[in-house]
Design an enzyme around this catalytic site. Sequence first.
Site, PDB file in Angstrom:
ATOM      1  N   ASN A   7      11.899   4.886  -5.363  1.00 27.99           N
ATOM      2  CA  ASN A   7      10.579   4.480  -4.883  1.00 27.99           C
ATOM      3  C   ASN A   7       9.900   5.697  -4.251  1.00 27.99           C
ATOM      4  O   ASN A   7      10.183   6.056  -3.110  1.00 27.99           O
ATOM      5  CB  ASN A   7      10.765   3.345  -3.871  1.00 27.99           C
ATOM      6  CG  ASN A   7       9.445   2.797  -3.366  1.00 27.99           C
ATOM      7  OD1 ASN A   7       8.388   3.383  -3.586  1.00 27.99           O
ATOM      8  ND2 ASN A   7       9.511   1.668  -2.675  1.00 27.99           N
ATOM      9  N   ARG A  92       9.759   2.520  -9.146  1.00 23.14           N
ATOM     10  CA  ARG A  92       8.537   1.828  -8.710  1.00 23.14           C
ATOM     11  C   ARG A  92       7.329   2.682  -9.112  1.00 23.14           C
ATOM     12  O   ARG A  92       7.266   3.872  -8.781  1.00 23.14           O
ATOM     13  CB  ARG A  92       8.554   1.655  -7.208  1.00 23.14           C
ATOM     14  CG  ARG A  92       7.270   1.048  -6.720  1.00 23.14           C
ATOM     15  CD  ARG A  92       7.022   1.333  -5.268  1.00 23.14           C
ATOM     16  NE  ARG A  92       5.716   0.846  -4.881  1.00 23.14           N
ATOM     17  CZ  ARG A  92       5.019   1.357  -3.879  1.00 23.14           C
ATOM     18  NH1 ARG A  92       5.480   2.349  -3.174  1.00 23.14           N
ATOM     19  NH2 ARG A  92       3.841   0.871  -3.575  1.00 23.14           N
ATOM     20  N   HIS A 182       0.854  -3.757  -4.702  1.00 21.10           N
ATOM     21  CA  HIS A 182       1.960  -4.532  -4.097  1.00 21.10           C
ATOM     22  C   HIS A 182       2.343  -5.736  -4.950  1.00 21.10           C
ATOM     23  O   HIS A 182       2.810  -6.751  -4.428  1.00 21.10           O
ATOM     24  CB  HIS A 182       1.597  -5.064  -2.694  1.00 21.10           C
ATOM     25  CG  HIS A 182       1.110  -4.021  -1.740  1.00 21.10           C
ATOM     26  ND1 HIS A 182      -0.098  -4.128  -1.092  1.00 21.10           N
ATOM     27  CD2 HIS A 182       1.660  -2.875  -1.308  1.00 21.10           C
ATOM     28  CE1 HIS A 182      -0.267  -3.079  -0.299  1.00 21.10           C
ATOM     29  NE2 HIS A 182       0.797  -2.295  -0.421  1.00 21.10           N
ATOM     30  N   ARG A 243      -6.271   3.461   6.385  1.00 22.59           N
ATOM     31  CA  ARG A 243      -7.310   3.276   5.355  1.00 22.59           C
ATOM     32  C   ARG A 243      -8.390   2.323   5.838  1.00 22.59           C
ATOM     33  O   ARG A 243      -8.095   1.369   6.558  1.00 22.59           O
ATOM     34  CB  ARG A 243      -6.690   2.707   4.077  1.00 22.59           C
ATOM     35  CG  ARG A 243      -5.791   3.703   3.376  1.00 22.59           C
ATOM     36  CD  ARG A 243      -5.088   3.071   2.197  1.00 22.59           C
ATOM     37  NE  ARG A 243      -3.651   3.138   2.351  1.00 22.59           N
ATOM     38  CZ  ARG A 243      -2.777   2.497   1.580  1.00 22.59           C
ATOM     39  NH1 ARG A 243      -3.195   1.732   0.608  1.00 22.59           N
ATOM     40  NH2 ARG A 243      -1.486   2.635   1.789  1.00 22.59           N
ATOM     41  N   GLU A 386      11.711  -5.342  -1.975  1.00 22.01           N
ATOM     42  CA  GLU A 386      11.114  -4.704  -3.144  1.00 22.01           C
ATOM     43  C   GLU A 386      12.184  -4.046  -4.023  1.00 22.01           C
ATOM     44  O   GLU A 386      12.151  -4.148  -5.250  1.00 22.01           O
ATOM     45  CB  GLU A 386      10.109  -3.661  -2.660  1.00 22.01           C
ATOM     46  CG  GLU A 386       9.126  -3.269  -3.725  1.00 22.01           C
ATOM     47  CD  GLU A 386       8.063  -2.318  -3.210  1.00 22.01           C
ATOM     48  OE1 GLU A 386       8.244  -1.722  -2.130  1.00 22.01           O
ATOM     49  OE2 GLU A 386       7.058  -2.165  -3.913  1.00 22.01           O
TER      50      GLU A 386
END
Length: 398
Positions: A7, A92, A182, A243, A386
């Site tokens: 990842n 990923r 996501h 962000r 994940e």
Amino acid sequence: MIILVVNAGSSTLKCQLIDMDNEECLMKSNAERIYGPGTFMNVTFLPSKNKEHFEMEGASHADCLSKLLETIFASDECPVNSIEDIAGAGNRIVSGGEYFDRSALVTDDTLEKVKICGELAPLHNPHAAACIEALREVAPNLPQVLVFDTAFHIAGLPEKAYRYALPEKYYSEYKIRRYGAHGTSHKYAAEKAAEVLGKNVEDLNIITCHLGSGGSVSAVEGGRCIDTTMGLTPLEGILMGTRTGSMDPAIVTFIMRRDNCTLDEMDDLMNKKSGLLAISGISNDMRELEEGAIAGNEKCRLALDMYNRSVQKAIGSFYAIMPRTDAVVVTAGIGENSEFTRREIFEGLEHMGMIVDPEKNKGRGGDRVISADDSPVKVLIISADEEMCIARETMALI
Ligand code: AMP
């Protein structure tokens, strides 16, 4: 059968070795501040939790990956002694553009597409591609799989959800559309929530909230994602650690004219210098902001109020477009761990039938219902896994 999960984040590399015979994690590694300053990697072997720490100033993602393999092969406690002991690698991938609505095997063609999609995820896809190539070099026969953050959204979103109100050519030629992010997390959260509720995901309408340092909210109708807050890039939607989330797009041209700043400076401002960090002026870490707010820091309080409102508005907008909302799920760092923020978000949503029980809301993590028994809409915490999702997808494809 042992799967390596890779990842690659913008400045991090998280890997796991998972024995799929019993879904047991054998090793977790975490490299941070890649390219420096202060690059380091921790490798933890399980179940012993024995840890190795490496200072690797200025190392790249590929450097960290080869150091990790070297460390794994040299370790006495890990059953993986060479690359032959690994059955496959799951990578990923942040953006698969419109090319992928499901996971795919790495081939020259699919890898090329990952690189092309680097335009949509410049902080992630190039690093993931570099890791895939580094692995291909040491293990040309190792099957590798691409697991996309976007695939769940690409598979489900109708055109009215993914198009922007721009002239046709920006979609048909430039491919500007909502891709979401996501996706692996939203899919897992919805499916696991259905399992916890003892129902089929096909029979449920669920709003999934991935609340981490990045965050997005999705509407999952009968197991398909029909809308999501993230857009062309992971900048749109709810307010995030650094962000902006959604704002009037005219702000971009306004600031650029006023400050005469470059495209890169503007990009940097919106992605790295905004969000919770900008409003609080101290941190993008929710723990620090909660402590600050409790201690009376007004800027921290404002950052939390703005964060909560952006999540509430996202949940409310998806409640409005689904025929019925059965459950809301929170997952990821903030969703799983912050009793405080969960309470504040859901206190504002009781009129929509989302009633969180303060006792059940206590504590961290777990896959559990936190709504009151008589809450019309169930509220659940699902622990994001994940890496396990990526490992399962990888197994299925190899
Ligand atoms: P993630 O990106 O999923 O790793 O989530 C990172 C975010 O989770 C950061 O904003 C952390 O501050 C937040 N977080 C982690 N643990 C806690 C906690 N115990 N309370 C509040 N926020 C937390």
